[in-house]
Write a protein that holds these residues in place. Structure first.
Motif, PDB file in Angstrom:
ATOM      1  N   ARG A  65      -3.264  10.790  -7.059  1.00  0.00           N
ATOM      2  CA  ARG A  65      -4.381  10.093  -7.712  1.00  0.00           C
ATOM      3  C   ARG A  65      -4.344  10.293  -9.216  1.00  0.00           C
ATOM      4  N   ALA A  66      -4.042  11.509  -9.653  1.00  0.00           N
ATOM      5  CA  ALA A  66      -3.961  11.772 -11.089  1.00  0.00           C
ATOM      6  C   ALA A  66      -2.829  10.982 -11.732  1.00  0.00           C
ATOM      7  N   ALA A  67      -1.823  10.629 -10.926  1.00  0.00           N
ATOM      8  CA  ALA A  67      -0.677   9.875 -11.437  1.00  0.00           C
ATOM      9  C   ALA A  67      -0.875   8.372 -11.307  1.00  0.00           C
ATOM     10  N   VAL A  80      11.804   0.020  -5.037  1.00  0.00           N
ATOM     11  CA  VAL A  80      10.384  -0.010  -5.386  1.00  0.00           C
ATOM     12  C   VAL A  80      10.180   0.724  -6.705  1.00  0.00           C
ATOM     13  N   SER A  81       9.506   0.069  -7.652  1.00  0.00           N
ATOM     14  CA  SER A  81       9.174   0.716  -8.912  1.00  0.00           C
ATOM     15  C   SER A  81       7.825   1.415  -8.768  1.00  0.00           C
ATOM     16  N   VAL A  82       7.774   2.670  -9.196  1.00  0.00           N
ATOM     17  CA  VAL A  82       6.541   3.424  -9.051  1.00  0.00           C
ATOM     18  C   VAL A  82       5.395   2.761  -9.796  1.00  0.00           C
ATOM     19  N   VAL A  83       5.684   2.044 -10.874  1.00  0.00           N
ATOM     20  CA  VAL A  83       4.591   1.420 -11.638  1.00  0.00           C
ATOM     21  C   VAL A  83       3.909   0.331 -10.839  1.00  0.00           C
ATOM     22  N   ASP A  84       4.597  -0.236  -9.857  1.00  0.00           N
ATOM     23  CA  ASP A  84       3.988  -1.267  -9.026  1.00  0.00           C
ATOM     24  C   ASP A  84       2.986  -0.684  -8.039  1.00  0.00           C
ATOM     25  N   LEU A  85       2.981   0.633  -7.887  1.00  0.00           N
ATOM     26  CA  LEU A  85       2.037   1.291  -7.007  1.00  0.00           C
ATOM     27  C   LEU A  85       0.820   1.810  -7.744  1.00  0.00           C
ATOM     28  N   TRP A  86       0.863   1.729  -9.077  1.00  0.00           N
ATOM     29  CA  TRP A  86      -0.256   2.202  -9.860  1.00  0.00           C
ATOM     30  C   TRP A  86      -1.479   1.296  -9.638  1.00  0.00           C
ATOM     31  N   THR A  87      -2.630   1.910  -9.498  1.00  0.00           N
ATOM     32  CA  THR A  87      -3.870   1.125  -9.376  1.00  0.00           C
ATOM     33  C   THR A  87      -4.673   1.161 -10.665  1.00  0.00           C
ATOM     34  N   ARG A  88      -4.254   2.012 -11.591  1.00  0.00           N
ATOM     35  CA  ARG A  88      -4.909   2.067 -12.907  1.00  0.00           C
ATOM     36  C   ARG A  88      -3.899   2.568 -13.923  1.00  0.00           C
ATOM     37  N   SER A  89      -4.136   2.272 -15.166  1.00  0.00           N
ATOM     38  CA  SER A  89      -3.199   2.684 -16.228  1.00  0.00           C
ATOM     39  C   SER A  89      -3.632   4.021 -16.774  1.00  0.00           C
ATOM     40  N   ARG A  92       0.824  -1.191   0.000  1.00  0.00           N
ATOM     41  CA  ARG A  92       0.000   0.000   0.000  1.00  0.00           C
ATOM     42  C   ARG A  92       0.868   1.255   0.000  1.00  0.00           C
ATOM     43  N   LEU A  93       0.341   2.292  -0.618  1.00  0.00           N
ATOM     44  CA  LEU A  93       0.968   3.605  -0.587  1.00  0.00           C
ATOM     45  C   LEU A  93       0.236   4.440   0.448  1.00  0.00           C
ATOM     46  N   VAL A  94       0.972   4.994   1.397  1.00  0.00           N
ATOM     47  CA  VAL A  94       0.382   5.798   2.464  1.00  0.00           C
ATOM     48  C   VAL A  94       0.926   7.216   2.350  1.00  0.00           C
ATOM     49  N   LEU A  95       0.019   8.180   2.320  1.00  0.00           N
ATOM     50  CA  LEU A  95       0.406   9.589   2.254  1.00  0.00           C
ATOM     51  C   LEU A  95       0.249  10.205   3.637  1.00  0.00           C
ATOM     52  N   ARG A 102      12.459   8.721  -7.909  1.00  0.00           N
ATOM     53  CA  ARG A 102      13.865   8.402  -7.634  1.00  0.00           C
ATOM     54  C   ARG A 102      14.047   7.847  -6.219  1.00  0.00           C
ATOM     55  N   LEU A 103      13.341   8.441  -5.259  1.00  0.00           N
ATOM     56  CA  LEU A 103      13.460   7.956  -3.883  1.00  0.00           C
ATOM     57  C   LEU A 103      12.913   6.534  -3.743  1.00  0.00           C
ATOM     58  N   LEU A 104      11.800   6.263  -4.413  1.00  0.00           N
ATOM     59  CA  LEU A 104      11.273   4.894  -4.413  1.00  0.00           C
ATOM     60  C   LEU A 104      12.284   3.926  -5.018  1.00  0.00           C
ATOM     61  N   GLY A 105      12.931   4.354  -6.097  1.00  0.00           N
ATOM     62  CA  GLY A 105      13.947   3.517  -6.723  1.00  0.00           C
ATOM     63  C   GLY A 105      15.090   3.207  -5.780  1.00  0.00           C
TER      64      GLY A 105
END
Length: 207
Positions: A17-19, A198-207, A2-5, A191-194
């Motif tokens: 969300r837009a991303a 962690v790849s940012v694409v793995d956090l995407w919930t939609r394309s 999960r991604l927590v803000l 970059r920080l996730l990298g």
């Protein structure tokens, strides 16, 4: 995962969300004034990064039970003008004074970022950084400034302006990452996730 803000900012949530992500929002209870008072000699970039790190750490401890495998992102933004670091004005008089001092000039919006990786409910890795974006301010007329202050928007945001709201009418241009001005730098977070594997694409919930 999960991604927590770790932020109450609707603008930051909107950017994420837009991303393509759908973060869990958990607001920290960090005493920002006390933390800054404890580090009076820190430079501006360090101050916003310290605040971001404190927010992320506080939230990580709180959500570990419900989200043991997660990425927690903390952010803090302030505007640097003439060597002075300013946050949310809080009242109309303060916002008015700030606008009169920065109208027709350039400031730097600094955002500290901290990213923590939780595994099994424990923080196993963490990284941090900051981003700065130059902001060139317009010179609103007296009537325009009165109307803008009347919206209440500038009272609640760092530097007494937004890029993605009413304040956008009074920003002539920016030099750097626009998402950073809104409150969270997508390029820096990627970059920080990298750095944490962690790849940012793995956090995407939609394309």
């Amino acid at each position: 995962m999960r991604l927590v803000l770790a932020s109450a900012s609707p603008a930051r949530l909107g950017v994420l969300r837009a991303a393509g992500t759908d973060p869990v929002v958990e607001v920290s209870d960090v005493d920002e004034d006390a933390l800054l008072a404890a580090h009076p000699d820190a430079d501006p970039a360090r101050k916003v990064t310290l605040l971001a790190a404190a927010k992320a750490a506080a939230v990580a401890g709180r959500v570990a039970g419900d989200h043991p495998d997660a990425v927690v992102i903390g952010c803090d933004s302030m505007l640097l003008v003439d060597g002075e670091l300013v946050g949310k004005p809080g009242d109309a008089d303060t916002a008015r004074r700030r606008w009169k001092s920065m109208a027709g000039r350039t400031g730097e919006l600094l955002t500290g970022h901290a990213v923590l990786l939780l595994s099994g409910g424990a923080v196993v890795q963490e990284t941090e950084g900051h981003a700065g974006t130059g902001v060139r301010f317009a010179e609103p007329t007296g009537a325009e400034l009165d109307a803008y202050l009347g919206t209440g928007e500038p009272l609640r945001v760092a530097g007494a302006f937004t890029l993605d709201g009413f304040g956008g009418w009074f920003v002539e241009g920016i030099d750097g990452d626009p998402s950073n001005v809104i409150g969270i730098s997508l390029p820096l977070v990627r970059r920080l996730l990298g750095d944490l594997g962690v790849s940012v694409v793995d956090l995407w919930t939609r394309s």
